[in-house]
Scaffold this motif. Sequence first.
Motif, PDB file in Angstrom:
ATOM      1  N   LYS A 129      -4.756  -8.509   7.506  1.00 29.49           N
ATOM      2  CA  LYS A 129      -4.910  -9.944   7.228  1.00 29.49           C
ATOM      3  C   LYS A 129      -4.595 -10.249   5.759  1.00 29.49           C
ATOM      4  O   LYS A 129      -3.981 -11.278   5.442  1.00 29.49           O
ATOM      5  CB  LYS A 129      -6.342 -10.384   7.578  1.00 29.49           C
ATOM      6  CG  LYS A 129      -6.556 -11.901   7.510  1.00 29.49           C
ATOM      7  CD  LYS A 129      -5.660 -12.638   8.516  1.00 29.49           C
ATOM      8  CE  LYS A 129      -5.969 -14.126   8.589  1.00 29.49           C
ATOM      9  NZ  LYS A 129      -5.645 -14.884   7.375  1.00 29.49           N
ATOM     10  N   GLU A 130      -4.990  -9.347   4.864  1.00 30.29           N
ATOM     11  CA  GLU A 130      -4.667  -9.542   3.448  1.00 30.29           C
ATOM     12  C   GLU A 130      -3.156  -9.533   3.232  1.00 30.29           C
ATOM     13  O   GLU A 130      -2.616 -10.351   2.484  1.00 30.29           O
ATOM     14  CB  GLU A 130      -5.341  -8.445   2.601  1.00 30.29           C
ATOM     15  CG  GLU A 130      -6.846  -8.607   2.462  1.00 30.29           C
ATOM     16  CD  GLU A 130      -7.513  -7.389   1.852  1.00 30.29           C
ATOM     17  OE1 GLU A 130      -6.806  -6.375   1.617  1.00 30.29           O
ATOM     18  OE2 GLU A 130      -8.741  -7.439   1.612  1.00 30.29           O
ATOM     19  N   SER A 131      -2.474  -8.612   3.896  1.00 29.28           N
ATOM     20  CA  SER A 131      -1.008  -8.547   3.782  1.00 29.28           C
ATOM     21  C   SER A 131      -0.360  -9.793   4.372  1.00 29.28           C
ATOM     22  O   SER A 131       0.625 -10.312   3.842  1.00 29.28           O
ATOM     23  CB  SER A 131      -0.467  -7.296   4.478  1.00 29.28           C
ATOM     24  OG  SER A 131      -0.684  -6.148   3.686  1.00 29.28           O
ATOM     25  N   PHE A 144      -0.532  -2.181   6.245  1.00 28.78           N
ATOM     26  CA  PHE A 144      -1.956  -1.903   6.470  1.00 28.78           C
ATOM     27  C   PHE A 144      -2.099  -0.464   6.943  1.00 28.78           C
ATOM     28  O   PHE A 144      -1.179   0.118   7.514  1.00 28.78           O
ATOM     29  CB  PHE A 144      -2.584  -2.879   7.475  1.00 28.78           C
ATOM     30  CG  PHE A 144      -1.866  -3.011   8.794  1.00 28.78           C
ATOM     31  CD1 PHE A 144      -2.185  -2.199   9.888  1.00 28.78           C
ATOM     32  CD2 PHE A 144      -0.874  -3.978   8.970  1.00 28.78           C
ATOM     33  CE1 PHE A 144      -1.541  -2.330  11.109  1.00 28.78           C
ATOM     34  CE2 PHE A 144      -0.222  -4.117  10.191  1.00 28.78           C
ATOM     35  CZ  PHE A 144      -0.554  -3.294  11.257  1.00 28.78           C
ATOM     36  N   ALA A 145      -3.269   0.100   6.676  1.00 28.09           N
ATOM     37  CA  ALA A 145      -3.520   1.500   7.016  1.00 28.09           C
ATOM     38  C   ALA A 145      -3.671   1.680   8.530  1.00 28.09           C
ATOM     39  O   ALA A 145      -4.142   0.786   9.237  1.00 28.09           O
ATOM     40  CB  ALA A 145      -4.779   1.985   6.306  1.00 28.09           C
ATOM     41  N   ILE A 146      -3.241   2.818   8.993  1.00 23.67           N
ATOM     42  CA  ILE A 146      -3.495   3.231  10.380  1.00 23.67           C
ATOM     43  C   ILE A 146      -4.383   4.467  10.274  1.00 23.67           C
ATOM     44  O   ILE A 146      -3.994   5.489   9.699  1.00 23.67           O
ATOM     45  CB  ILE A 146      -2.190   3.537  11.132  1.00 23.67           C
ATOM     46  CG1 ILE A 146      -1.335   2.270  11.217  1.00 23.67           C
ATOM     47  CG2 ILE A 146      -2.494   4.075  12.523  1.00 23.67           C
ATOM     48  CD1 ILE A 146       0.050   2.484  11.793  1.00 23.67           C
ATOM     49  N   ASN A 147      -5.611   4.341  10.767  1.00 18.49           N
ATOM     50  CA  ASN A 147      -6.609   5.401  10.603  1.00 18.49           C
ATOM     51  C   ASN A 147      -6.835   6.161  11.914  1.00 18.49           C
ATOM     52  O   ASN A 147      -6.525   5.678  13.002  1.00 18.49           O
ATOM     53  CB  ASN A 147      -7.927   4.789  10.123  1.00 18.49           C
ATOM     54  CG  ASN A 147      -7.756   4.049   8.801  1.00 18.49           C
ATOM     55  OD1 ASN A 147      -7.275   4.608   7.838  1.00 18.49           O
ATOM     56  ND2 ASN A 147      -8.116   2.774   8.770  1.00 18.49           N
ATOM     57  N   PHE A 148      -7.406   7.327  11.766  1.00 15.22           N
ATOM     58  CA  PHE A 148      -7.682   8.170  12.935  1.00 15.22           C
ATOM     59  C   PHE A 148      -9.127   8.661  12.868  1.00 15.22           C
ATOM     60  O   PHE A 148      -9.586   9.087  11.818  1.00 15.22           O
ATOM     61  CB  PHE A 148      -6.749   9.391  12.952  1.00 15.22           C
ATOM     62  CG  PHE A 148      -5.286   9.047  12.990  1.00 15.22           C
ATOM     63  CD1 PHE A 148      -4.597   9.001  14.195  1.00 15.22           C
ATOM     64  CD2 PHE A 148      -4.601   8.747  11.833  1.00 15.22           C
ATOM     65  CE1 PHE A 148      -3.255   8.677  14.231  1.00 15.22           C
ATOM     66  CE2 PHE A 148      -3.247   8.422  11.851  1.00 15.22           C
ATOM     67  CZ  PHE A 148      -2.578   8.387  13.055  1.00 15.22           C
ATOM     68  N   HIS A 154       0.826  -1.212   0.000  1.00 17.75           N
ATOM     69  CA  HIS A 154       0.000   0.000   0.000  1.00 17.75           C
ATOM     70  C   HIS A 154       0.861   1.263   0.000  1.00 17.75           C
ATOM     71  O   HIS A 154       1.589   1.525   0.963  1.00 17.75           O
ATOM     72  CB  HIS A 154      -0.934   0.000   1.213  1.00 17.75           C
ATOM     73  CG  HIS A 154      -1.844  -1.191   1.253  1.00 17.75           C
ATOM     74  ND1 HIS A 154      -2.916  -1.339   0.387  1.00 17.75           N
ATOM     75  CD2 HIS A 154      -1.821  -2.312   2.022  1.00 17.75           C
ATOM     76  CE1 HIS A 154      -3.512  -2.489   0.628  1.00 17.75           C
ATOM     77  NE2 HIS A 154      -2.871  -3.100   1.612  1.00 17.75           N
ATOM     78  N   SER A 155       0.776   2.023  -1.086  1.00 18.72           N
ATOM     79  CA  SER A 155       1.587   3.234  -1.214  1.00 18.72           C
ATOM     80  C   SER A 155       0.986   4.390  -0.405  1.00 18.72           C
ATOM     81  O   SER A 155      -0.229   4.625  -0.439  1.00 18.72           O
ATOM     82  CB  SER A 155       1.686   3.646  -2.681  1.00 18.72           C
ATOM     83  OG  SER A 155       2.376   4.876  -2.801  1.00 18.72           O
TER      84      SER A 155
END
Length: 213
Positions: free
Chosen positions: A82-84, A64-68, A54-55
């Motif tokens: 999990k996909e990664s 994986f993304a870290i969201n806020f 993920h770029s």
Amino acid sequence: MSDLQYLVRKPKKTIENPPLLILLHGYGSNEQDLFSFAEELPDDFLIVSAQAPHSLGFNSYAWFAINFDEINGKFSDLKQAKESLDMIALFIDEIKEKYKTDPDKTFLLGFSQGAILSYSLSFFYPNKVQNVIALSGYINDELLPESISKEIKTNYYSSHGTVDQVLPIEWARKSKPFLDNLGFNSTYSEYPVGHGVAPQNFFSFKKWIEERL
């Protein structure tokens, strides 16, 4: 196909089935980061540094993304994680096959987000890797299978900085009791640094690796 981009350092001497070391970088980094360790690690190794899928832009990548958000604060995208995880498992199999590495000597070294996934992979895919080196990471309870196999023979080396402001030391300190409780072989150490790898930390895990070759 896993489709992960990667860098390779082949063994410095001719070995029929070399031991394999896979490197997983942290959030916002790339495959060049941990690859800087490669020249200092044992000559026998085939060393492969994978780039996360993920770029984030500016040559930065994440597993994986870290969201806020205002309610939950900071949280991880567990679906992406999990996909990664599945992608890395497939990638390891592809590298083993392509380079004919020693199936009994696979090492997985992860930093930060890469360390979190290294732990998880060893639980979701028992004995796919024999040795996990988890630097500045922790065992994420939300990235565990429903039950962890008692047949896992993986060895674990974990280390963390005592003044880490990204992932609190308290999170990392839970890893050894967790692994010990399962009867797994684990080593844990701390260093007076932030979110990074101190020179003495590098020499410590290098020695640990050499003892298992």
